[in-house]
Design an enzyme around this catalytic site. Structure first.
Site, PDB file in Angstrom:
ATOM      1  N   HIS A  23       0.847  -1.197   0.000  1.00 12.00           N
ATOM      2  CA  HIS A  23       0.000   0.000   0.000  1.00 12.00           C
ATOM      3  C   HIS A  23       0.880   1.243   0.000  1.00 12.00           C
ATOM      4  O   HIS A  23       1.739   1.408   0.871  1.00 12.00           O
ATOM      5  CB  HIS A  23      -0.899   0.004   1.244  1.00 12.00           C
ATOM      6  CG  HIS A  23      -1.701   1.251   1.422  1.00 12.00           C
ATOM      7  ND1 HIS A  23      -2.804   1.541   0.665  1.00 12.00           N
ATOM      8  CD2 HIS A  23      -1.542   2.295   2.290  1.00 12.00           C
ATOM      9  CE1 HIS A  23      -3.306   2.710   1.052  1.00 12.00           C
ATOM     10  NE2 HIS A  23      -2.555   3.185   2.029  1.00 12.00           N
ATOM     11  N   PHE A  24       0.684   2.123  -0.989  1.00 10.20           N
ATOM     12  CA  PHE A  24       1.398   3.397  -1.026  1.00 10.20           C
ATOM     13  C   PHE A  24       0.714   4.412  -0.113  1.00 10.20           C
ATOM     14  O   PHE A  24      -0.523   4.473  -0.048  1.00 10.20           O
ATOM     15  CB  PHE A  24       1.402   3.978  -2.445  1.00 10.20           C
ATOM     16  CG  PHE A  24       2.451   3.408  -3.351  1.00 10.20           C
ATOM     17  CD1 PHE A  24       3.800   3.502  -3.022  1.00 10.20           C
ATOM     18  CD2 PHE A  24       2.112   2.804  -4.555  1.00 10.20           C
ATOM     19  CE1 PHE A  24       4.777   2.994  -3.862  1.00 10.20           C
ATOM     20  CE2 PHE A  24       3.080   2.301  -5.405  1.00 10.20           C
ATOM     21  CZ  PHE A  24       4.420   2.388  -5.058  1.00 10.20           C
ATOM     22  N   THR A  25       1.518   5.232   0.580  1.00  8.85           N
ATOM     23  CA  THR A  25       0.970   6.345   1.354  1.00  8.85           C
ATOM     24  C   THR A  25       1.997   7.474   1.391  1.00  8.85           C
ATOM     25  O   THR A  25       3.213   7.209   1.379  1.00  8.85           O
ATOM     26  CB  THR A  25       0.605   5.916   2.788  1.00  8.85           C
ATOM     27  OG1 THR A  25      -0.159   6.952   3.426  1.00  8.85           O
ATOM     28  CG2 THR A  25       1.833   5.648   3.628  1.00  8.85           C
ATOM     29  N   ARG A  60     -12.999   8.214  -5.688  1.00 14.90           N
ATOM     30  CA  ARG A  60     -12.441   6.932  -6.056  1.00 14.90           C
ATOM     31  C   ARG A  60     -13.354   6.249  -7.066  1.00 14.90           C
ATOM     32  O   ARG A  60     -14.532   6.028  -6.813  1.00 14.90           O
ATOM     33  CB  ARG A  60     -12.289   6.057  -4.804  1.00 14.90           C
ATOM     34  CG  ARG A  60     -11.137   6.448  -3.896  1.00 14.90           C
ATOM     35  CD  ARG A  60      -9.941   5.574  -4.131  1.00 14.90           C
ATOM     36  NE  ARG A  60     -10.251   4.202  -3.770  1.00 14.90           N
ATOM     37  CZ  ARG A  60     -10.045   3.674  -2.552  1.00 14.90           C
ATOM     38  NH1 ARG A  60      -9.488   4.391  -1.611  1.00 14.90           N
ATOM     39  NH2 ARG A  60     -10.369   2.422  -2.285  1.00 14.90           N
ATOM     40  N   GLU A 162      -5.957  -5.444  -7.496  1.00 12.57           N
ATOM     41  CA  GLU A 162      -5.979  -4.814  -6.174  1.00 12.57           C
ATOM     42  C   GLU A 162      -6.978  -5.492  -5.244  1.00 12.57           C
ATOM     43  O   GLU A 162      -7.830  -6.272  -5.670  1.00 12.57           O
ATOM     44  CB  GLU A 162      -6.300  -3.324  -6.307  1.00 12.57           C
ATOM     45  CG  GLU A 162      -5.183  -2.546  -7.003  1.00 12.57           C
ATOM     46  CD  GLU A 162      -5.490  -1.082  -7.206  1.00 12.57           C
ATOM     47  OE1 GLU A 162      -4.598  -0.255  -6.961  1.00 12.57           O
ATOM     48  OE2 GLU A 162      -6.621  -0.763  -7.621  1.00 12.57           O
TER      49      GLU A 162
END
Length: 237
Positions: A23-25, A60, A162
């Site tokens: 997960h990118f943050t 989203r 995903e």
């Protein structure tokens, strides 16, 4: 891991060579994740003035801003390329990739997307059949993706597949924080240390430029051309 599990999904995950979720943050969010002990959805972050997110994140296309969007084995580098170019990221350009225990995906009502979550809107599926669909021999999207003989066995068929997991996710599920360079790791470690928020034992620091390169990720997934993932510690810096 705590909380109820979908036992069929948990058994399938245990059988698979999938090692982790990713997960990118934005790096700016790390202090809040560690202080709160939670990895939260963008819908939740929108209520927190401390958090870094883009207003467009709430639009989203997967229709589930209440979920945490993760990838299987490697992060979605194509999403990252888009996200880091958003206007809200200009003043906060540093990002990290969090590697999570794959059991997070065994929470009941987790949704699996054989393509990226936006493209799979309306067709994301729960349960073991949804998970298996991400590893089908063929996945049809804007193009047809197939699992060639050199495809990484732990990775989904479409490099952008995903998982929409139930949020929030506990800090205890984070296995590693990945940085694109030693300089980035040093800067973020120093910031956390000043706040008295060094991650607890069990959370590793990793240096991996490839984790932030969509083409390196694609080669790792489709051809098992793996890139380095090097452990880092402040003592060695």
């Amino acid at each position: 891991m705590t909380g109820p599990l979908d036992l069929a999904v948990a058994a399938e995950l245990a059988r698979m060579k999938l090692a982790r979720l990713a997960h990118f943050t934005p790096a700016r969010n790390l202090p809040h994740i560690i202080r709160d002990g939670l990895l939260r959805s963008v819908a939740d972050l929108a209520q927190d003035v401390r958090a870094c997110y883009s207003a467009t994140d709430l639009q989203r296309f997967d229709g589930r801003p209440d979920r945490l969007c993760c990838s299987l084995q490697y992060p979605n580098g194509f999403y990252f390329t888009i996200a880091k170019g958003r206007a809200a990221s200009v003043n906060y350009p540093d990002w990290t990739c969090l590697l999570l225990d794959k059991k997070v995906a065994a929470a009941p009502d987790t949704l699996f997307c054989p393509r990226n979550a936006a493209a799979s809107a309306g067709t994301a599926r729960p349960g073991v059949d949804g998970l298996r669909a991400c590893y089908a021999d063929t996945v049809v999207g804007q193009r047809v993706y197939t699992r060639g003989p050199n495809h990484d066995p732990g990775s989904p068929t479409d490099v952008q597949a995903e998982v929409l997991v139930i949020a929030p996710v506990s800090l205890s599920a984070i296995r590693a924080i990945v940085f694109p360079s030693e300089a980035a790791a040093e800067e973020e470690y120093g910031r956390l240390d000043r706040f008295g928020l060094v991650p607890p034992d069990g959370v590793d620091y990793v240096i991996s430029p490839g984790m932030f390169d969509k083409w390196a990720i694609t080669r790792a997934v489709q051809n098992s051309q793996y890139f380095s993932e090097t452990s880092w510690s402040p003592k060695a810096a």
